[in-house]
Each structure stands twice: as structure tokens, then as C-alpha cells.
Write a protein that holds these residues in place. Structure first.
Motif: not given
Length: 195
Positions: A60-66, A77-83, A140-147
Motif C-alpha cells: 500500500v501507500y501510506g500518507v502520514i501527517s504528524k 491515510f492508507v491507500v491501495t494502487d486501485k485507490a 507493506f500494510f503491516g510495516a506501515l501501521i506497526s511503525s
């Protein structure tokens, strides 16, 4: 991590207000009706999160804003390629552009979503909350969300999952907006809500 049903309902209503404001902002930007599902506020293990929301090995792509202001944390904000393609089509009205331009459009949209979301919550709590410029990352979603949770000192086996999902033209967008508070912020939010 223990919260009463009333406290979780209060958080859900707060997120509903923020997410509704974000959906309205997206609708105005793309000139199409964007709807939002009732927000999810739940305490889940990472395994439950990967079963309910998205597999940990989905790319996925994760767009993070503090979050800057009285309460610290981040909007993810987590988005797939399709999104990415769906959102870019909505924003750019079908104009053929490169993948980098699509990602840039999604990043800018994420910035608008995060600030609309925080503005609504800030008004509710009578505090000023804004987001930093977004950073986009492919992983990967798991890596993005856990970090993201670990970055805000959340090392528990379970996490409070606070997220919104959006739809348009009755199609689900493969996109989720997560509020990831710094450790201790949830308790402060609940206190501010008077519950």
C-alpha cells in the motif's frame, strides 16, 4: 488498555465529526458526493487488525501527517494502487498523468483530509490542531501501521484502532484514515469530552 463502552462511543462520535468534515472537503474538491462509513473505534491485536482491515503483506501507500498542537500523534491515510487510481481520476477528472503525479495528487488530498479532520475535532474540543506536511511511503500494510504506532510509543500487543472508510458512487474506496495518538493522548481526549 481498557475503556468503557461510553468512552469508546464518545471517541467514535468525535471521529464521526472529524471524518464527516473530511468527506465534505473531499466532495467539494472533486465535485462529487463522497460518503463515509460509521467510523471504527476498537481495541484490536495486530493479528485482528490484519484480519479485519487489510492483510499485513498487502502493498500500500501510506500518507502520514504528524499532528501539531495540544494533542500529538499522526493521521495515516492508507491507500491501495486501485485507490490511488480512483482518487487521481476523481481529482484530475480522467486526465492521463504519470504515476508520480497521481501520488502527488493523493498526497495533497491527504493534506486536505487531515486538516479538515483535525479542524473539526479542534473546534469540538476548543483546541488548535493542524497537521504537518504529509510524507508518502510505499510499503507493506503491516510495516506501515506497526511503525506508525511504534513512533508514538505504543508498544502494546493491542492498539486502539480509530479509522474512517470512504465511498463514492456506492463504490468502496480502498482507503482508510487512521488517527494514531501519542501515548496518553487518548486519555486526555476522553477527559476533554467529559466522559
Amino acid at each position: 488498555m481498557k475503556y468503557t463502552d461510553l468512552q469508546i462511543d464518545g471517541l467514535r462520535e468525535m471521529i464521526n465529526i472529524g471524518g464527516g468534515n473530511a468527506a465534505t472537503s473531499i466532495s467539494k474538491m472533486v465535485n462529487e458526493k463522497i460518503d463515509m462509513k460509521v467510523p471504527e473505534v476498537a481495541i484490536l491485536s495486530y493479528q485482528e487488525l490484519y484480519q479485519k482491515v487489510m492483510a499485513d503483506d498487502d502493498e500500500v501507500y501510506g500518507v502520514i501527517s504528524k499532528i501539531v498542537g495540544e494533542y500529538q500523534g499522526a493521521i495515516l491515510f492508507v491507500v491501495t494502487d486501485k485507490a490511488v487510481n480512483q482518487l487521481a481520476d476523481l481529482i484530475l477528472k480522467g486526465t492521463q498523468v504519470s504515476w508520480d503525479v497521481k501520488l502527488s495528487a493523493v498526497s495533497e488530498l491527504s493534506n486536505i483530509i487531515a486538516n479538515s479532520f483535525l479542524n473539526a475535532i479542534g473546534k469540538l474540543l476548543d483546541v488548535q490542531l493542524i497537521s504537518s506536511l504529509p510524507q508518502i511511503k510505499n510499503d507493506f500494510f503491516g510495516a506501515l501501521i506497526s511503525s506508525a504506532y511504534l513512533a508514538f510509543d505504543q508498544y502494546d500487543e493491542q492498539v486502539m484502532v480509530i479509522r474512517n472508510e470512504f465511498t463514492y458512487a456506492e463504490k468502496k474506496l480502498d482507503a482508510s484514515l487512521f488517527l494514531i495518538p501519542e501515548k496518553g493522548v487518548l486519555d486526555s481526549l476522553i477527559k476533554s469530552l467529559g466522559i
